[in-house]
Design an enzyme around this catalytic site. Structure first.
Site, PDB file in Angstrom:
ATOM      1  N   GLU A   1      41.440  15.332  56.239  1.00  0.00           N
ATOM      2  CA  GLU A   1      41.705  16.685  56.545  1.00  0.00           C
ATOM      3  C   GLU A   1      40.753  17.835  56.584  1.00  0.00           C
ATOM      4  OE1 GLU A   1      45.250  17.085  54.429  1.00  0.00           O
ATOM      5  OE2 GLU A   1      46.624  16.343  56.248  1.00  0.00           O
TER       6      GLU A   1
ATOM      7  N   GLU B   1      48.196   7.497  55.720  1.00  0.00           N
ATOM      8  CA  GLU B   1      49.389   7.974  54.628  1.00  0.00           C
ATOM      9  C   GLU B   1      50.717   7.797  55.388  1.00  0.00           C
ATOM     10  OE1 GLU B   1      48.433  12.152  53.578  1.00  0.00           O
ATOM     11  OE2 GLU B   1      46.666  11.521  53.322  1.00  0.00           O
TER      12      GLU B   1
HETATM   13  C1  GAL Z   1      48.570  14.674  53.758  1.00  0.00           C
HETATM   14  C2  GAL Z   1      47.331  14.928  52.979  1.00  0.00           C
HETATM   15  C3  GAL Z   1      47.618  14.700  51.394  1.00  0.00           C
HETATM   16  C4  GAL Z   1      48.932  15.388  51.117  1.00  0.00           C
HETATM   17  C5  GAL Z   1      50.085  14.994  52.079  1.00  0.00           C
HETATM   18  C6  GAL Z   1      51.356  15.687  51.625  1.00  0.00           C
HETATM   19  O1  GAL Z   1      48.388  15.586  54.861  1.00  0.00           O
HETATM   20  O2  GAL Z   1      46.490  14.321  53.291  1.00  0.00           O
HETATM   21  O3  GAL Z   1      46.586  15.084  50.916  1.00  0.00           O
HETATM   22  O4  GAL Z   1      48.716  16.717  51.206  1.00  0.00           O
HETATM   23  O5  GAL Z   1      49.774  15.386  53.309  1.00  0.00           O
HETATM   24  O6  GAL Z   1      51.742  15.486  50.351  1.00  0.00           O
END
Ligand code: GAL
Length: 887
Positions: free
Chosen positions: A393, A462
């Site tokens: 990010e 993620e």
């Molecule tokens: C993503 C980010 C993580 C964390 C997650 C939400 O966008 O890469 O670091 O913030 O969201 O928990």
């Protein structure tokens, strides 16, 4: 401007190099250091070796100082790079040591956020980059040497470290003094490829003028740098982490290596290792300990690796910075695929629509390249590391391209990852986060936006945000990853809740340390609770990630996958009681004939012998098959005077349409909708009909949405029978949270035994780990300790439940259909009002909720809500429940 407000990352430092296991003398300076805290960076001088620091407090290094503060995206200081606020907590650290050698390197594994270093009063330099190592060449004195380190909470580097986690300064990893011989081996680069078509390997170890030995492979004192062709080697993989011990030596220094042969390729948009398609069953791991913060000890790192292996996890993304180097040694040794990520995130520039983002500002180029180099150089010899990630990010821009280009030039053997630039100009894999199931399916089918991305493997860096109760939808993601060859799997967000031990709150989250700006409990979104107890989400993930597949056809159960090293056993249970069992020979099992009662066959695959990561008997995979449906449990009741039922009174249940919103309900907007529509403030209007039925209109103020509940109590010679009929009224605009019948029972009840799914909680789209069986738990143990209290603890598909006291008496509840069972010592409203677990206090009643249905959980705290099939609609429902005394 001060040195710590400079775009350049440091001065006086040694060039980055590999983390090496040397036979040179190493002094670990971990332990108590003298420490002085100042509110600003302009603290008095303290580098003089003769300074009397005996009045200073003693503080443990590695460790943090100051107060932790949590923000997710937003910077906790004004965006004015490279400047930082005047309120800049500064920790001065001093330690005296004796070495017994002269030439040395002083190595810092991690200092947050900036360190300026003096040895014996001489300044060595300074460095930024909290989670990458830095070294200084030093000349030591005979006798006493004094090291002085000034650490600032904020520096220009802080702009590059806007990860979603606690801000917490300190020398949080080890400081070592490494002897340098007259002719040191400064760096080593191992290139160890595996050719799956021949079973051979190619080995080239760059180490300057040195000799290489790999006893096991018959390599003795071969000049480093030579390419050695090996006819046969065993490859390294996460499943079989085969390492070869090796060493390079130049007569002055000897460096030990653990070499793993493996080759990473991308062919036809499929990610492969050693010719085999790779399916990453991963988690995102932050370094976290509930007391020590990011100052992790070796036992905690090992605990993480063992827990991962025991839960069928085969991959880690080191979100969002290189981990402690020892963690990667463990990944090599125990077997985990690693995506190693640079210590880089600038998410807070989103607040400025990415104006001035460091990723695209040439003034930051050196700092960004420096971080990337320090990671790649340190970690390049780990077979477990199969991908480099530029960071997280951090928007888009030319500096990312420069980082990628440098990395490719230095190490062409690993693909490059970065999720933040959707166009993917600099990377080798198409990565997304929190894509819905539908999007994953479309990408799986090759429907990405352009040809460049279509040619790449797809990774979800993620997915399935494990915040609070959930995540829902895990199984369906896995089905998609399995179904589409170009889907290389993904990494669940995230491994552990970052809840910090707190006297009053049990575990603290954002705001509990008085932060002005914070993001509350968003920092508690892990598969492990802060104390590393697995959450129900991790148990579900273990099931979904299990390495065996079970299929049924024509009365035969088939097992697919590698069963080497596993014992397979089956058992048959009738109403949860064991009827028969035996070993499973081969990969097929003929399903036994059933009986009158409800029968289930369970197959379990357990480790046949001890492994490095779990003892013999550890369960790896399981599957259940229903053999017979069983009888109608409420058939044959006879009308007549009912016996007395201890601790139970015939009162009309309250219909509940709301639950204490989960983090996912909150994130998906349901909390707002449910309150707006009044599901948390229902009114009840009761009518007694002449035929003895009770009709209740259950509805909130200001709308016509509601339910008509009709209850009939009948006496039978076995007990009291309740017939409940639920009919929606009005025009419903939101999904109800639940259709739950709530009862208040005496607080004396302590224990619940149930036949249904367990032992853990389950909701419509969670609970993969819950199997059908007979279970007993205390009411206290039925509660899942989410750091931020919310709906939890439902046991699903319950046929029979018995509530009792330690003395025995109690009530047995049998349904004519499976129901959801929730038993707790507080009401739904009390559960919702609590901010921390410590706010929940046992009341004067036990609250029993029998759910006819609940809305799914989903993962909308970050990502999609429940899939359509798990969404509850306002629909009619009915149940018959028999309440009996416990015999
Ligand atoms: C993503 C980010 C993580 C964390 C997650 C939400 O966008 O890469 O670091 O913030 O969201 O928990």
């Amino acid at each position: 401007m001060s040195y710590f407000e400079d775009f350049l990352p440091g001065a006086g430092r040694k060039a980055p190099r590999a983390a090496l296991d040397t036979d040179a003398r190493v002094i670990d300076l971990s332990g108590p250091w003298r420490f002085r805290l100042s509110p600003t960076a302009h603290a008095p001088d303290f580098a003089d070796p003769d300074l009397d620091d005996t009045a200073w407090e003693l503080r443990q290094v590695p460790g943090h100082f100051g107060t932790p503060a949590y923000t997710n995206v937003r910077y906790p200081f004004p965006i004015d790079p490279p400047r930082v606020p005047g309120e800049n907590l500064t920790g001065d650290h001093r330690i005296a040591f004796e070495a017994g050698f002269e030439r040395a390197v002083l190595r810092f594994e991690g200092v947050d956020s900036c360190a300026r270093v003096w040895l014996n009063g001489q300044e060595l330099g300074y460095s930024m980059g909290s989670r990458v190592p830095v070294e200084f060449d030093v000349t030591l004195r005979p006798g006493r040497n004094v090291l002085a380190v000034r650490v600032h909470q904020w520096s220009a580097g802080s702009y590059l470290e806007d990860q979603d986690m606690w801000w917490w300064p300190g020398i949080f990893r080890e400081v070592t003094v490494i002897e340098r011989p007259a002719e040191p081996i400064d760096d080593v680069f191992v290139h160890a490829d595996y050719d799956h078509t021949t079973g051979g390997g190619t080995l080239r170890v760059e180490a300057g003028e040195a000799l290489l030995t790999v006893e096991e492979l018959g390599v003795h004192d071969r000049p480093a740098g030579e390419t050695i062709t090996l006819e046969h080697v065993e490859p390294w993989s996460a499943q079989h982490p085969r390492l070869y011990e090796a060493s390079v030596s130049n007569g002055h220094e000897r460096v030990r290596l653990a070499i793993g042969f493996r080759t990473v390729t991308i062919e036809d948009a499929v990610l492969k290792v050693n010719g085999e398609p790779l399916k990453l069953k991963g988690v995102n791991r932050h370094e976290f300990h509930p007391v020590k913060g990011r100052a992790l000890d070796a036992e905690t790192m090992l605990a993480d690796v063992l827990l991962m292996k025991r839960h069928n996890i085969n991959a880690v993304r080191t979100s969002h910075y290189p981990p402690h180097p020892h963690f990667l040694d463990l990944c090599d040794r125990y077997g985990l695929w690693v995506v190693d990520e640079c210590d880089y995130e600038t998410h807070g520039f989103q607040e400025l629509d990415w104006r001035g983002n460091p990723s695209d500002d040439p003034r930051w180029e050196q700092a960004l390249l420096d971080r990337m180099r320090r990671m790649v150089e340190r970690d390049k010899n780990h077979p477990s590391v199969i991908m480099w990630s530029l960071g997280n990010e951090a928007g888009t821009g030319r500096n990312l391209a420069a980082m990628a280009a440098w990395t490719r030039g230095r190490d062409s053997s690993r693909p490059i990852h970065y999720e933040g630039d959707r166009a993917c100009p600099d990377v080798d894999v198409h990565s997304r986060m929190y894509a819905s199931h539908a999007e994953v399916e479309a990408i799986g089918r090759g429907e990405d936006e352009d040809e460049r991305r279509r040619a790449m493997p797809f990774v979800q860096c993620e997915y399935a945000h494990a915040m609070g109760n959930g995540p829902g939808g895990l199984a369906e993601y896995q089905e998609l990853y399995d179904a589409h060859p170009r889907c290389a799997g993904g990494f669940v967000w995230e491994w552990i809740d970052h809840g910090l031990r707190h006297d009053r709150h049990g575990y603290a989250y954002g705001g509990d340390f008085g932060e002005v700006l914070h993001d509350g409990n968003f920092v508690c979104d892990g598969l492990l609770f802060p104390d590393r107890t697995p959450s129900p989400g991790l148990l579900d993930l273990k099931k979904v990630y299990q390495p065996l597949r079970f299929t049924e056809a024509g009365g035969v159960l088939r097992v697919e996958g590698d069963t080497a090293g596993l014992d397979l056993e089956w058992c048959v249970e009738a109403d949860g009681v064991l009827v028969d069992s035996g070993p499973m020979e081969g990969s097929e099992l003929k399903l036994p004939a059933g009986g009158e009662d409800e029968r289930w066959l369970t197959v379990r695959a357990c480790l046949a012998g001890d492994t490095a990561w779990a003892p013999a008997g550890h369960e790896v995979a399981w599957h259940q098959v229903r053999l017979t449906p069983g009888p109608d449990r409420l058939a044959g009741l006879t009308e007549g005077a009912a016996p007395a039922i201890p601790l139970f009174e015939r009162v009309t249940p309250r219909l509940e349409l709301w639950r204490a919103p989960t983090d996912n309900d909150q994130g998906g907007g349901l909390r707002w909708h449910w309150s707006h529509h009044g599901l948390d403030r229902l009114t009840y209007r009761t009518e007694q009909r002449q035929d003895g039925t009770i009709v209740q209109r259950v509805a909130p103020a200001a709308t016509d949405e509601g339910y008509l509940a009709t209850y009939t109590w009948r006496e039978t010679t076995s007990g009291l029978l309740l017939e409940a009929d639920l009919e929606p009224v009005g025009v419903w605009k939101v999904p109800p949270a639940r259709l739950g019948l709530a009862f208040e029972l005496p607080a004396e009840l302590t224990t619940v035994t149930w036949y249904g799914r367990g032992p853990g909680e389950a909701y419509p789209d969670t609970g993969a780990a819950a199997y059908v069986g007979l279970f007993t738990r205390t009411i206290d143990d039925l509660q899942t300790p989410y750091v931020h209290p919310q709906e939890n603890g439902q046991r699903a598909d319950v046929r029979i439940a018995v509530l009792s006291t330690p003395r025995g008496p109690g009530v047995k509840i049998t349904g004519d259909r499976p129901f959801g069972l929730t038993v707790r010592r507080w009401s739904t409203a009390e559960l919702d009002a609590a901010r921390h677990r410590t706010d929940l206090v046992a009341g004067e009643k036990v609250h029993l909720i029998v759910d006819l249905a609940q809305h799914g959980i989903g993962t909308a705290s970050c990502g999609p809500g429940p899939l359509e099939k798990y969404r509850l609609t306002a629909r009619p429902a009915a149940i018959r429940l028999l309440f009996e005394p416990v015999s």
